[in-house]
Design a protein around this motif. Structure first.
Motif, PDB file in Angstrom:
ATOM      1  N   GLY A   1       0.807  -1.202   0.000  1.00 34.10           N
ATOM      2  CA  GLY A   1       0.000   0.000   0.000  1.00 34.10           C
ATOM      3  C   GLY A   1       0.843   1.256   0.000  1.00 34.10           C
ATOM      4  N   ALA A   2       0.214   2.372   0.368  1.00 34.32           N
ATOM      5  CA  ALA A   2       0.887   3.661   0.438  1.00 34.32           C
ATOM      6  C   ALA A   2       0.018   4.596   1.254  1.00 34.32           C
ATOM      7  N   GLY A   3       0.602   5.726   1.672  1.00 31.88           N
ATOM      8  CA  GLY A   3      -0.154   6.695   2.441  1.00 31.88           C
ATOM      9  C   GLY A   3      -0.811   6.069   3.652  1.00 31.88           C
ATOM     10  N   GLN A   4      -2.088   6.361   3.847  1.00 30.82           N
ATOM     11  CA  GLN A   4      -2.808   5.832   5.004  1.00 30.82           C
ATOM     12  C   GLN A   4      -3.270   4.383   4.823  1.00 30.82           C
ATOM     13  N   CYS A   5      -2.895   3.784   3.704  1.00 36.32           N
ATOM     14  CA  CYS A   5      -3.113   2.343   3.507  1.00 36.32           C
ATOM     15  C   CYS A   5      -1.793   1.576   3.580  1.00 36.32           C
ATOM     16  N   SER A   6      -0.754   2.195   4.112  1.00 42.28           N
ATOM     17  CA  SER A   6       0.536   1.524   4.256  1.00 42.28           C
ATOM     18  C   SER A   6       0.502   0.528   5.401  1.00 42.28           C
ATOM     19  N   ARG A   7       1.121  -0.623   5.191  1.00 43.20           N
ATOM     20  CA  ARG A   7       1.266  -1.631   6.237  1.00 43.20           C
ATOM     21  C   ARG A   7       2.446  -2.536   5.904  1.00 43.20           C
ATOM     22  N   GLN A   8       2.860  -3.313   6.879  1.00 41.26           N
ATOM     23  CA  GLN A   8       3.946  -4.278   6.725  1.00 41.26           C
ATOM     24  C   GLN A   8       3.369  -5.683   6.805  1.00 41.26           C
ATOM     25  N   VAL A   9       3.758  -6.535   5.864  1.00 41.96           N
ATOM     26  CA  VAL A   9       3.304  -7.922   5.851  1.00 41.96           C
ATOM     27  C   VAL A   9       4.516  -8.828   6.009  1.00 41.96           C
ATOM     28  N   VAL A  10       4.483  -9.672   7.021  1.00 47.97           N
ATOM     29  CA  VAL A  10       5.558 -10.617   7.307  1.00 47.97           C
ATOM     30  C   VAL A  10       5.123 -11.970   6.759  1.00 47.97           C
ATOM     31  N   ASN A  11       5.747 -12.396   5.666  1.00 50.64           N
ATOM     32  CA  ASN A  11       5.301 -13.563   4.912  1.00 50.64           C
ATOM     33  C   ASN A  11       6.005 -14.837   5.377  1.00 50.64           C
ATOM     34  N   PHE A  12       5.840 -15.181   6.645  1.00 46.83           N
ATOM     35  CA  PHE A  12       6.638 -16.276   7.196  1.00 46.83           C
ATOM     36  C   PHE A  12       6.180 -17.644   6.722  1.00 46.83           C
ATOM     37  N   CYS A  13       4.896 -17.805   6.364  1.00 46.64           N
ATOM     38  CA  CYS A  13       4.408 -19.116   5.912  1.00 46.64           C
ATOM     39  C   CYS A  13       3.465 -18.940   4.736  1.00 46.64           C
ATOM     40  N   ARG A  14       3.963 -18.259   3.727  1.00 45.85           N
ATOM     41  CA  ARG A  14       3.226 -18.121   2.474  1.00 45.85           C
ATOM     42  C   ARG A  14       3.657 -19.260   1.550  1.00 45.85           C
ATOM     43  N   PRO A  15       2.863 -19.632   0.549  1.00 47.73           N
ATOM     44  CA  PRO A  15       3.246 -20.758  -0.305  1.00 47.73           C
ATOM     45  C   PRO A  15       4.617 -20.640  -0.949  1.00 47.73           C
ATOM     46  N   ASP A  16       5.056 -19.430  -1.258  1.00 48.14           N
ATOM     47  CA  ASP A  16       6.348 -19.263  -1.909  1.00 48.14           C
ATOM     48  C   ASP A  16       7.492 -19.023  -0.936  1.00 48.14           C
ATOM     49  N   THR A  17       7.230 -19.065   0.383  1.00 52.34           N
ATOM     50  CA  THR A  17       8.293 -18.798   1.347  1.00 52.34           C
ATOM     51  C   THR A  17       8.556 -19.945   2.313  1.00 52.34           C
ATOM     52  N   PHE A  18       7.576 -20.853   2.511  1.00 50.52           N
ATOM     53  CA  PHE A  18       7.770 -21.956   3.446  1.00 50.52           C
ATOM     54  C   PHE A  18       6.882 -23.114   3.035  1.00 50.52           C
ATOM     55  N   GLU A  19       7.465 -24.316   3.015  1.00 50.02           N
ATOM     56  CA  GLU A  19       6.701 -25.484   2.584  1.00 50.02           C
ATOM     57  C   GLU A  19       5.780 -25.992   3.688  1.00 50.02           C
ATOM     58  N   ALA A  20       4.545 -26.214   3.322  1.00 51.84           N
ATOM     59  CA  ALA A  20       3.554 -26.852   4.183  1.00 51.84           C
ATOM     60  C   ALA A  20       2.592 -27.596   3.274  1.00 51.84           C
ATOM     61  N   ASP A  21       1.715 -28.387   3.871  1.00 55.08           N
ATOM     62  CA  ASP A  21       0.752 -29.131   3.059  1.00 55.08           C
ATOM     63  C   ASP A  21      -0.430 -28.259   2.677  1.00 55.08           C
ATOM     64  N   ASN A  22      -1.004 -27.545   3.651  1.00 50.65           N
ATOM     65  CA  ASN A  22      -2.223 -26.780   3.411  1.00 50.65           C
ATOM     66  C   ASN A  22      -2.191 -25.402   4.060  1.00 50.65           C
ATOM     67  N   LEU A  23      -1.399 -25.229   5.074  1.00 58.80           N
ATOM     68  CA  LEU A  23      -1.410 -24.022   5.901  1.00 58.80           C
ATOM     69  C   LEU A  23      -0.749 -22.833   5.213  1.00 58.80           C
ATOM     70  N   ILE A  24      -1.403 -21.669   5.323  1.00 58.54           N
ATOM     71  CA  ILE A  24      -0.842 -20.377   4.926  1.00 58.54           C
ATOM     72  C   ILE A  24      -1.005 -19.444   6.122  1.00 58.54           C
ATOM     73  N   ALA A  25       0.056 -18.712   6.479  1.00 61.88           N
ATOM     74  CA  ALA A  25      -0.032 -17.781   7.603  1.00 61.88           C
ATOM     75  C   ALA A  25       0.907 -16.610   7.376  1.00 61.88           C
ATOM     76  N   VAL A  26       0.424 -15.404   7.690  1.00 63.64           N
ATOM     77  CA  VAL A  26       1.225 -14.193   7.595  1.00 63.64           C
ATOM     78  C   VAL A  26       0.889 -13.302   8.787  1.00 63.64           C
ATOM     79  N   GLU A  27       1.776 -12.357   9.072  1.00 64.22           N
ATOM     80  CA  GLU A  27       1.533 -11.323  10.077  1.00 64.22           C
ATOM     81  C   GLU A  27       1.416  -9.981   9.368  1.00 64.22           C
ATOM     82  N   VAL A  28       0.528  -9.119   9.861  1.00 65.15           N
ATOM     83  CA  VAL A  28       0.364  -7.779   9.295  1.00 65.15           C
ATOM     84  C   VAL A  28       0.458  -6.762  10.417  1.00 65.15           C
ATOM     85  N   LEU A  29       1.267  -5.726  10.202  1.00 67.50           N
ATOM     86  CA  LEU A  29       1.433  -4.643  11.168  1.00 67.50           C
ATOM     87  C   LEU A  29       1.000  -3.338  10.520  1.00 67.50           C
ATOM     88  N   THR A  30       0.087  -2.641  11.188  1.00 68.66           N
ATOM     89  CA  THR A  30      -0.520  -1.435  10.643  1.00 68.66           C
ATOM     90  C   THR A  30      -0.309  -0.280  11.613  1.00 68.66           C
TER      91      THR A  30
END
Length: 303
Positions: free
Chosen positions: A134-163
């Motif tokens: 995002g940008a401006g007042q829609c800016s945020r940080q996304v921590v992609n610790f268990c996204r499909p392209d960052t960590f192998e799992a069978d079904n689980l997807i998990a991320v953290e968002v800081l606003t």
């Protein structure tokens, strides 16, 4: 007869036995996504069985050791979710797990019903990617610790968002409740909230979820630390950090699709908002949560 719990579950109603929060698929009213949170006193430990769920051990505050199938992982953790990206551990379905914390802390256990049984693994914080969206007042940080392209799992997807306080995230509103190859995936989603405090005490935030005439859902919830909002279907967003109080949420997702993927579509009534970001700067308060390797988060303009 007690009424069926709605999509907004307050922290006080989620405690069960040793768990500060316990939300399995049955209590959520769906099939795949789950979340548990555990508070450990200094020197305490807890042993649990994963059952049919692959599970992560993610420190929210404090450090711990995770033992599973002869492996032992020492998680450095962090002081709190607003200061540092954390390392984490993965434990498979049908496993017995022991978690011990010398100094005590709070730990999240995102889970998903899994078919494959993968080995226990440790993921260092230095390998966890983060991005600014995002940008401006829609800016945020996304921590992609268990996204499909960052960590192998069978079904689980998990991320953290800081606003940062005063900003909106999970915006424009979007959904992922249909299987449309290449365009959208069907995922159940849990939002678990931690809200910053101010001079007067703990803060509040707000979460919006809405559906269609064919699949109605209508949520505008005032959320506090420890609350969850369930998204079985429908458009979700914005997640609103009110002025004065930073907002963290943990997203846990899983679904029935053969492909582990996170594809979304925007509400066409509001998708145009993202096109305005190209002329705006990212909020200078970001990143909020520091990467362990000292690298700056990547920058993205999507939701």
């Amino acid at each position: 007869m007690s009424p069926t719990p709605g999509p907004h579950r307050v922290a006080a109603d989620l405690a069960s036995g040793p768990w500060t929060l316990e939300l399995d698929p049955a209590s959520a009213g769906w099939e795949y996504s789950s979340l548990r949170v555990l508070d450990l006193a200094p020197g305490a430990s807890h042993t649990f069985a994963t059952g049919e769920n692959e599970t992560l051990v993610l420190p929210l505050a404090g450090s711990c050791a995770v033992e599973c199938e002869g492996e032992r992982f020492a998680l450095t953790g962090r002081d709190n979710v607003f200061t540092q990206v954390s390392d984490f551990a993965y434990v498979p379905r049908d496993a017995d797990v022991r978690v011990t914390s010398d100094a005590g802390g709070r730990f999240a256990f995102p889970g998903a019903r899994a078919s494959r049984r993968l080995p226990p693994r440790y993921a260092p914080a230095s390998a966890v990617p983060s991005e600014l969206r995002g940008a401006g007042q829609c800016s945020r940080q996304v921590v992609n610790f268990c996204r499909p392209d960052t960590f192998e799992a069978d079904n689980l997807i998990a991320v953290e968002v800081l606003t940062p306080a005063g900003n909106w995230s999970s915006y424009p509103p979007h959904k992922h409740d249909e299987e449309r190859p290449g365009e959208e995936t069907q995922l159940e989603e849990i939002y678990y909230f931690i809200v910053g405090s101010g001079p007067g005490g703990p803060g509040v935030a707000y979460q919006r979820v809405y559906g269609t005439a064919e699949r109605p859902i209508d949520v505008l919830a005032e959320v506090r630390t420890g609350d969850v909002v369930l998204v079985p279907h429908g458009w979700h967003g914005p997640s609103m950090a009110v002025p004065g109080y930073d907002l963290y949420y943990l997203n846990v997702m899983a679904g029935p699709g053969a492909e582990r993927a996170w594809r979304i579509c925007f509400d066409p009534a509001h998708a145009w908002v993202s096109e305005t970001w190209s002329g705006q700067a990212t909020d200078p308060r970001l990143p909020m949560s520091a990467a362990a390797n000292g690298t700056a988060p990547a920058r993205a303009r999507d939701a």
